[in-house]
Write an enzyme that holds these catalytic residues in place. Structure first.
Site, PDB file in Angstrom:
ATOM      1  N   SER A 131      27.766 -23.017 -70.278  1.00 14.94           N
ATOM      2  CA  SER A 131      28.454 -23.734 -71.359  1.00 14.94           C
ATOM      3  C   SER A 131      29.756 -23.026 -71.682  1.00 14.94           C
ATOM      4  O   SER A 131      29.888 -21.819 -71.401  1.00 14.94           O
ATOM      5  CB  SER A 131      27.582 -23.739 -72.617  1.00 14.94           C
ATOM      6  OG  SER A 131      28.285 -24.271 -73.715  1.00 14.94           O
ATOM      7  N   TYR A 144      22.428 -19.144 -79.099  1.00 14.67           N
ATOM      8  CA  TYR A 144      22.883 -20.051 -78.037  1.00 14.67           C
ATOM      9  C   TYR A 144      24.113 -19.472 -77.343  1.00 14.67           C
ATOM     10  O   TYR A 144      24.150 -19.370 -76.116  1.00 14.67           O
ATOM     11  CB  TYR A 144      23.192 -21.435 -78.621  1.00 14.67           C
ATOM     12  CG  TYR A 144      23.559 -22.455 -77.549  1.00 14.67           C
ATOM     13  CD1 TYR A 144      22.592 -22.939 -76.665  1.00 14.67           C
ATOM     14  CD2 TYR A 144      24.864 -22.927 -77.413  1.00 14.67           C
ATOM     15  CE1 TYR A 144      22.913 -23.859 -75.681  1.00 14.67           C
ATOM     16  CE2 TYR A 144      25.199 -23.845 -76.424  1.00 14.67           C
ATOM     17  CZ  TYR A 144      24.212 -24.312 -75.564  1.00 14.67           C
ATOM     18  OH  TYR A 144      24.536 -25.222 -74.577  1.00 14.67           O
TER      19      TYR A 144
END
Ligand SMILES: NC(=O)c1ccc[n+]([C@@H]2O[C@H](COP(=O)([O-])OP(=O)(O)OC[C@H]3O[C@@H](n4cnc5c(N)ncnc54)[C@H](OP(=O)(O)O)[C@@H]3O)[C@@H](O)[C@H]2O)c1
Length: 244
Positions: A131, A144
């Site tokens: 990501s 995250y």
């Protein structure tokens, strides 16, 4: 005919990518926890798709991966898309730890097993969907963003290891910005949200023609370049969070 294993194939980017692989005539090994979703996928093209339910956080996940590869008749490409992500401004420990278990422990378990398979079988293409969130620490989603940075670094380490051992593995670290998948469904509106199918097409292109590091899309590539230029002292003062 290319043989690809996709772990995290039951929804979102993984599912959309499976469908593109099927359309191209590839043999696909699809894995995830939800057996009904896997069975529905196999029903779309039983001659092309093998399925295996597995949970990347469990010790037996590698045995299931091996069984899937055997049924597929071997693996040329491994794509890791399994992941979870939550905004966690409250810093709930359950969320932080679950995220690390899936995106950290589960990622390492599966990606290292794929590396081991390629080491034993003369190489292959090892691709992961990390990501842009790994670019900097994000106060709205600490575990995250940290887990995604770990994934970036882990892949770099495996690439160095493969070169030290002269194993012909191609590596791809695919870093999308915000995509309209179930992962973000429960969250407030995100800026520059991209459609799943569009992002899957770009992922599929990387599977066809491996590239080492790909930010999706160009707007996010510019954004992360700018993020990197921001000094630490200024970065921690910024409010990087989705609109409420
Ligand atoms: N959506 C975004 O904005 C975005 C942006 C950048 C990167 N990403 C990354 O893209 C990847 C795919 O996410 P998505 O957006 O497509 O979300 P998604 O639709 O929620 O898909 C997540 C996939 O991961 C699988 N998964 C989750 N936990 C698992 C576990 N313990 N064991 C096995 N499989 C597991 C899920 O399958 P089961 O539930 O069936 O297990 C599902 O197939 C993730 O790594 C995510 O971090 C997403």
């Amino acid at each position: 005919m290319k043989r690809i294993v996709i772990v995290g194939a039951t929804s979102g980017l993984g599912l959309a990518t499976v469908r593109l692989c099927m359309r191209e005539g590839w043999r696909v090994g699809a894995a995830g926890r939800r057996i009904e979703a896997l069975e529905a996928l196999r029903a779309e093209a039983p001659e092309q798709v093998e399925i295996e339910p597995l949970d990347v956080t469990r010790d037996d996940a590698v045995e299931h991966l091996d069984a899937l590869i055997r049924r597929l008749g071997g693996m040329d490409t491994y794509l890791h898309t399994a992941g979870i992500g939550f905004r966690n401004l409250e810093l709930s420990p359950d969320i932080e730890i679950d995220t690390l278990r899936t995106n950290g422990e589960g990622f390492v378990r599966m990606v290292s097993a794929a590396f081991g398979y390629f080491r034993r079988n003369g190489g292959g293409h090892l691709a992961v969907i990390s990501s842009i969130a790994g670019t900097r620490g994000l106060g709205a989603a600490p575990a995250y963003s940290a887990s995604k940075r770990m994934q970036n670094t882990y892949l770099e380490a495996l690439e160095q290891l493969a070169r030290m051992e002269a194993i012909p593995i191609r590596f791809s670290d695919i870093r999308p910005g915000f995509v309209a998948t179930p992962l973000l469904a429960a969250e407030p509106r995100y800026p520059m949200l991209m459609p799943t199918d569009l992002v899957a097409k770009k992922i599929f292109r990387v599977l066809q023609k491996p590239r080492r590091r790909v930010v999706i899309d160009a707007r996010y590539a510019l954004l992360v370049t700018l993020w990197r230029l921001i000094p630490q002292g200024l970065w921690v003062r910024l409010k990087v969070r989705p609109k409420e």
